[in-house]
Design an enzyme around this catalytic site. Structure first.
Site, PDB file in Angstrom:
ATOM      1  N   ARG A 127       0.857  -1.144   0.022  1.00  0.00           N
ATOM      2  CA  ARG A 127       0.037  -0.078  -0.010  1.00  0.00           C
ATOM      3  C   ARG A 127       0.750   1.129  -0.150  1.00  0.00           C
ATOM      4  O   ARG A 127       1.436   1.485   0.720  1.00  0.00           O
ATOM      5  CB  ARG A 127      -0.928   0.031   1.086  1.00  0.00           C
ATOM      6  CG  ARG A 127      -1.867   1.156   1.401  1.00  0.00           C
ATOM      7  CD  ARG A 127      -2.942   1.239   2.164  1.00  0.00           C
ATOM      8  NE  ARG A 127      -2.546   1.152   3.407  1.00  0.00           N
ATOM      9  CZ  ARG A 127      -3.581   1.247   4.514  1.00  0.00           C
ATOM     10  NH1 ARG A 127      -4.783   1.345   4.374  1.00  0.00           N
ATOM     11  NH2 ARG A 127      -3.225   1.346   5.618  1.00  0.00           N
TER      12      ARG A 127
ATOM     13  N   ASP B 243      -3.602   3.226  14.583  1.00  0.00           N
ATOM     14  CA  ASP B 243      -2.961   3.732  13.403  1.00  0.00           C
ATOM     15  C   ASP B 243      -3.442   5.051  12.880  1.00  0.00           C
ATOM     16  O   ASP B 243      -4.187   5.972  13.819  1.00  0.00           O
ATOM     17  CB  ASP B 243      -2.826   2.931  12.281  1.00  0.00           C
ATOM     18  CG  ASP B 243      -4.121   2.841  11.478  1.00  0.00           C
ATOM     19  OD1 ASP B 243      -5.331   3.502  11.970  1.00  0.00           O
ATOM     20  OD2 ASP B 243      -4.382   1.781  10.324  1.00  0.00           O
TER      21      ASP B 243
END
Length: 531
Positions: free
Chosen positions: A167, A447
């Site tokens: 990603r 996160d």
């Protein structure tokens, strides 16, 4: 297989940072390749970012997101995505994590079908972190990745590792250390370009991609740009067209109204969509920041069974399976709780319930954030999905209109929920400024997405005014300022990650929370302070 130098004749990208130790990653040919990507994509990228700002301005004026009139034919016509590669036919459990060497090894060895190596929300994008990640992934692809801990423990990748999917950063994030013709490059193109240049041919030779996860898309035109970038890269790297494959995270509210269109824009290389639940909740808050009637309760109450999230996930399944693409479930952020068996069992019970909901709804796989959760999720999917995927589950029963997709959920804001948002936003931001993008807080792996939820909720609760706790005490800036100062002091005096940057993080959150407008991304102003 080396890429021939004559392919890259244009003036190269320039590096505005120390490159000692990264000479093998930042070769002249690589820099020329990055420059080619930038010159091709940057004008369109800027147009697309401007289109985002214009859409948000309309939402701020009271307009609500909806399905596009001009793309109705795409939604209503019959078409399918290209066949899915054999390596991605079974994705029942995927593990995600940053591109740190030991974590990559543990993830590849975890028993998951796929490992998403993340240059985005679980990584703090210091230039050293990004380049170390590229070195680590190159070693993983070449089969030479290993790690020795300070205690002398050896880590190596096993015989049957997870399939690697990468990603890159979203279209909005810059990479200030790389310029082309005096312009700052997009972090997305730096991450993508370096990984593709060094690994695409080796992966293609083994029928393993390269494969990518594409984050933060808001419109089909943004997906189309990725498609064109990948086609260009394939041409430059002597790969057959369609070699690179992509899974798109549906993690923005505007994107949920364009899922068919996003699949169509990438139809020759897309393999699925993913329910990026945490960023999706953040995007709901951000997109509807000017709508007082769309406030959400504390984040612990905004679960996937509330109507607007349930509708979103089931519409994603219906959309994907109609087009022959996989519908991936969302993240389980829990981590094992050592020394407290009862608390750990309650946490694992939440994971099992979440994964059972996903597999019974028709998802083809799911995400976890910790290796210990892989067998928990795998057991649920093995028992309820004996076949490799559930493309046969069409979900024709799902009826999802605009109002269902944006309906707010009921709930409350407790003092503990308010305080938790302050603590999570502060501790994560401080750790991020120290270079950590994935931080365990109260037995959850936080996160950037969850920190974004926390700080966005605080902004909305405070700026829309007249909100109260269940005991009728007001939710106001005096309370926020006190909580922020208290947690900053505790963090500064602790040995927790982020302790050294506690005051910097507190100043940033104070500024963003008091600002008249909710900032688009926490990571944009924070990036200016990242070493």
């Amino acid at each position: 297989m080396a890429v021939p130098s004559e392919k890259f004749v244009s003036r190269s990208a320039e590096i505005l940072a120390e490159t000692a130790g990264y000479e093998d990653i930042l070769t002249p040919d690589v820099l020329a390749f990055l420059a080619r990507l930038h010159r091709f994509a940057e004008p369109r990228r800027q147009q697309l970012l401007q289109a985002r700002r214009q859409r948000q301005a309309r939402y701020d004026m009271g307009v609500l997101p909806d399905f596009r009139v001009d793309t109705k034919a795409i939604r209503e016509s019959d078409w399918k995505v290209a066949p899915i590669p054999a390596a991605l036919q079974d994705r029942r459990v995927e593990i995600t994590g940053p591109v740190e060497r030991k974590m990559i090894i543990n993830a590849l060895n975890s028993g998951a079908k796929v490992f998403m190596a993340d240059f985005e929300d679980s990584s703090a994008p210091s230039f050293a972190n990004q380049l170390d990640g590229q070195l680590n992934l190159r070693d993983a692809v070449n089969g030479t990745l290993q790690y020795r801990s300070p205690e002398g423990k050896e880590y190596r990748v096993g015989a049957s590792p997870a399939v690697l999917v990468v990603r890159p950063r979203g279209w909005h994030l810059p990479e200030r250390h790389v310029t082309v013709d005096g312009e700052t490059m997009a972090g997305a193109l730096v991450d993508f370009g370096l990984y593709a240049f060094h690994n695409a041919q080796a992966l293609h030779a083994r029928d393993l991609g390269p494969y990518f996860y594409l984050p933060k898309l808001e419109a089909m035109e943004e997906a189309a740009l990725w498609n064109e970038v990948m086609a260009l890269a394939e041409s430059e790297l002597d790969l057959p067209n369609g070699t690179m494959k992509a899974t798109v995270l549906i993690e923005t509210l505007p994107a949920v109204f364009q899922m068919h269109e996003i699949l169509h824009a990438l139809r020759d290389r897309v393999v699925g969509l993913n329910c990026g639940r945490w960023d999706y909740i953040f995007s709901y808050l951000k997109t509807l920041r000017g709508h007082r009637d769309r406030l959400l309760p504390e984040r612990g109450q905004v679960v996937m069974t509330v109507p607007f999230l349930k509708t979103y996930s089931e519409l994603l399944i219906q959309t994907c399976h109609r087009r022959g693409a996989f519908a991936m479930g969302g993240m389980a952020a829990q981590i094992p709780i050592k020394g407290d068996d009862d608390a750990n069992e309650k946490a694992m019970a939440k994971v099992r319930a979440d994964k059972l909901r996903e597999v019974q709804a028709g998802h083809d796989g799911t995400w976890v954030a910790h290796p210990a959760l892989v067998p928990v999720a795998k057991d649920i999917f093995d028992r309820h999905m004996p076949e490799p995927n559930q493309l046969h589950v069409k979900r024709d029963d799902v009826k999802a209109n605009r109002d269902a997709l944006i309906a707010p959920c009921g709930g409350t804001i407790s003092r503990a929920g308010f305080d938790n948002n302050v603590e999570v936003a502060l501790r994560y931001t401080a750790a991020w400024l120290e270079g950590l993008g994935c931080v365990p807080i109260h037995h959850l792996m936080e996160d950037a997405a969850t920190a974004e939820i926390a700080r966005a909720q605080l902004w909305q609760w405070l700026h829309h005014g007249s909100l109260e706790f269940p005991d009728h005490a007001p939710i106001d800036f005096a309370l926020f300022d006190h909580a922020l100062a208290t947690h900053a002091h505790r963090l500064r005096e602790s040995t927790l990650p982020g302790a050294r940057r506690a005051e910097d993080a507190a100043r940033l959150l104070f500024s963003m929370t008091h600002a008249d407008q909710l900032g688009d991304f926490l990571t944009l102003p924070a990036y200016e302070q990242l070493v």
